[in-house]
Motif scaffolding. Structure first.
Motif, PDB file in Angstrom:
ATOM      1  N   ALA A 118       3.039   8.348  -2.220  1.00  0.00           N
ATOM      2  CA  ALA A 118       1.854   8.360  -1.341  1.00  0.00           C
ATOM      3  C   ALA A 118       1.677   9.699  -0.640  1.00  0.00           C
ATOM      4  O   ALA A 118       0.567  10.047  -0.243  1.00  0.00           O
ATOM      5  CB  ALA A 118       1.975   7.250  -0.300  1.00  0.00           C
ATOM      6  N   PHE A 125       0.829  -1.215   0.000  1.00  0.00           N
ATOM      7  CA  PHE A 125       0.000   0.000   0.000  1.00  0.00           C
ATOM      8  C   PHE A 125       0.866   1.270   0.000  1.00  0.00           C
ATOM      9  O   PHE A 125       1.790   1.383  -0.803  1.00  0.00           O
ATOM     10  CB  PHE A 125      -0.974  -0.008   1.197  1.00  0.00           C
ATOM     11  CG  PHE A 125      -1.927  -1.172   1.189  1.00  0.00           C
ATOM     12  CD1 PHE A 125      -2.954  -1.233   0.259  1.00  0.00           C
ATOM     13  CD2 PHE A 125      -1.809  -2.210   2.092  1.00  0.00           C
ATOM     14  CE1 PHE A 125      -3.845  -2.303   0.233  1.00  0.00           C
ATOM     15  CE2 PHE A 125      -2.681  -3.283   2.077  1.00  0.00           C
ATOM     16  CZ  PHE A 125      -3.696  -3.322   1.142  1.00  0.00           C
ATOM     17  N   THR A 126       0.585   2.193   0.930  1.00  0.00           N
ATOM     18  CA  THR A 126       1.325   3.465   0.981  1.00  0.00           C
ATOM     19  C   THR A 126       2.776   3.267   1.427  1.00  0.00           C
ATOM     20  O   THR A 126       3.617   4.119   1.180  1.00  0.00           O
ATOM     21  CB  THR A 126       0.636   4.418   1.975  1.00  0.00           C
ATOM     22  OG1 THR A 126       0.402   3.688   3.191  1.00  0.00           O
ATOM     23  CG2 THR A 126      -0.690   4.925   1.442  1.00  0.00           C
ATOM     24  N   ASN A 183      -3.098   4.281  -3.220  1.00  0.00           N
ATOM     25  CA  ASN A 183      -1.719   4.367  -2.720  1.00  0.00           C
ATOM     26  C   ASN A 183      -1.039   5.676  -3.098  1.00  0.00           C
ATOM     27  O   ASN A 183       0.108   5.905  -2.752  1.00  0.00           O
ATOM     28  CB  ASN A 183      -0.900   3.177  -3.224  1.00  0.00           C
ATOM     29  CG  ASN A 183      -1.522   1.880  -2.751  1.00  0.00           C
ATOM     30  OD1 ASN A 183      -2.191   1.852  -1.718  1.00  0.00           O
ATOM     31  ND2 ASN A 183      -1.345   0.811  -3.515  1.00  0.00           N
TER      32      ASN A 183
END
Ligand code: B12
Ligand code: SF4
Ligand code: SF4
Length: 362
Positions: free
Chosen positions: A56, A48-49, A130
């Motif tokens: 992000a 993800f981030t 993201n």
């Protein structure tokens, strides 16, 4: 009515609990936090981030024309019900996932974006994407404040909010961050079943919300703490005083699944019924794995027979978790199935789980 008032009223009419505006400048503090968490292993392997903190935390890296973020919150409590204490053989789903609550957020943001587009501006909706840290955007736009649980809390719904943004080139007036914090409250920290929270920092490696949506084995030391959960975890939110009133006003019982039914369902049915859940590689084995752990913890009629049946499953991951469930359930059916598996099992990972489960029966 000026454009911002129009945007706010469109958002409110579309069911958004709050709409705030902030500059689209980089979130440098959050970038430093993401990098520090990755360096310390507190991301628990999540991507993800965490995978690209620079992207992000700088929305202009993806949208060079971005001037503002119109950030919105969507309250899903009351409305999501409560899973209740639960009967043996049933599993619990976190409230944000008992149905697709993101749909309400997305349609509200789409209405906001349409308003900006109609006024001649650029507008892109970002939700759980993201390319933006949703919470940092919400705090900067005055939607709410950072809680010690790492949740963003807002007056009224407390932590029971989903967050998203519209990136725009419209130079709308900005909102001020909220001057509020948790004060002396620390209720969420001891409420976490795995001790994943310290003051405002989450160890994702041991957060159950993460482990239940991660691929691979659920670490043995976390399986009892999983309890009856099959997806998500709400304990740090349930403990949070600012959200209690909203939670308490929701008498409906929702978010329960029958574990035996889940374990009997076809791949197609599982993916269809849980289309809005994050499931690694969209592989239903992860839902069955979670259900086996929950079944081991809750027990229930036929729990031992169903888990014993899974000892013959072609997928080693499911045999491994079935062995654990049988060790936890105990009884003659579990003992006989585990002893039979000792002789038959050729996968070393499963054999180790079978041996540990037999050891726990002794
Ligand atoms: C990765 C992720 C997860 C991971 C890691 C969570 C985490 N805390 O990072 C896992 C899978 C564990 C997870 C779980 C959940 N998630 Co999640 N997740 C995300 C995601 C994709 C990225 C989050 C991120 O970048 N974290 C990075 C770290 C560095 O940030 P952080 O932990 O929030 O830490 C901040 C605080 O420490 C803060 N901080 C700064 N100043 C201060 C000051 C004080 C005083 C304090 C106390 C803190 C503080 O600084 C850090 C950031 O700089 C976002 C969507 C998105 N694109 O943003 C959703 C998101 C954060 N998740 C969300 C939800 C709903 C959940 C769950 C409640 C779901 C559930 N019921 O199971 C749980 C809650 C667990 C928890 N306590 O956080 C919502 C949160 C909404 C809200 N009101 O805050 C988001 C925003 C999704 C959305 N679009 O609505 N999630
Ligand atoms: S979601 Fe559950 S496991 Fe994760 S920090 Fe909150 S209480 Fe702990
Ligand atoms: S439980 Fe208390 S300390 Fe934790 S986030 Fe809520 S208000 Fe803050």
């Amino acid at each position: 009515m000026d454009l911002l008032d129009h945007v706010r009223s469109v958002g409110a009419a579309a069911g958004l609990a709050g709409v705030g505006v902030c500059r689209a400048d980089p979130f440098l503090d959050t970038r430093a936090d993401l990098e520090a968490r990755v360096a310390a292993g507190l991301h628990g392997g999540l991507r993800f981030t965490y995978a690209d903190p620079e992207t992000a935390t700088d929305v202009r890296a993806s949208f060079p024309w971005a001037e503002r973020l119109v950030v919105a919150a969507y309250g899903y409590v009351p409305g999501a019900g409560n899973p209740g204490p639960g009967a043996p053989g049933t599993g619990r789903v976190a409230r944000f996932a008992e149905t697709d609550h993101y749909r309400g957020l997305r349609s509200g943001l789409a209405a906001v974006a349409a308003t900006l587009l109609a006024a001649g501006h650029r507008a892109e909706v970002l939700v759980d994407d993201n390319r933006l840290v949703d919470r940092a955007a919400a705090v900067r736009a005055g939607i709410g404040w950072w809680g010690r649980s790492t949740m963003v809390l807002a007056p009224g719904p407390g932590p029971w909010l989903l967050l998203g943004s519209v990136v725009t080139d419209a130079e709308l007036p900005i909102d001020e961050p909220m001057r509020r914090d948790c004060g002396t409250c620390v209720a969420c920290l001891p409420a976490c079943p795995t001790g994943a929270l310290t003051d405002g920092v989450l160890d994702a490696a041991i957060c159950l919300a993460h482990r239940l949506q991660a691929a691979g084995m659920i670490p043995p030391e976390l399986r009892e703490a999983v309890g009856d959960r099959v997806y998500g975890c709400d304990d740090c939110l349930e403990a949070c005083p600012p959200g209690r009133r909203a939670l308490g006003s929701d008498p409906a019982v929702r978010g329960r699944v029958d574990l035996i039914d889940l374990l009997a369902a076809s791949d197609a049915r599982l993916l269809r019924e849980h289309a809005h859940w994050y499931i690694p590689r969209r592989h239903p084995r992860h839902l069955r794995r979670n259900a086996l752990v929950a079944l081991g913890n809750t027990g229930g009629r036929r729990a031992d027979l169903v888990a014993a049946g899974y000892l013959g499953h072609p997928d080693w991951l499911l045999r491994a978790h079935a062995a654990w469930a049988l060790g936890r359930l105990g009884g003659p059916v579990a003992g006989a199935a585990l002893r039979a598996a000792t002789a038959a099992e050729s996968d070393t990972r499963v054999a180790a789980e079978v041996a540990a489960a037999l050891g726990s029966l002794a």
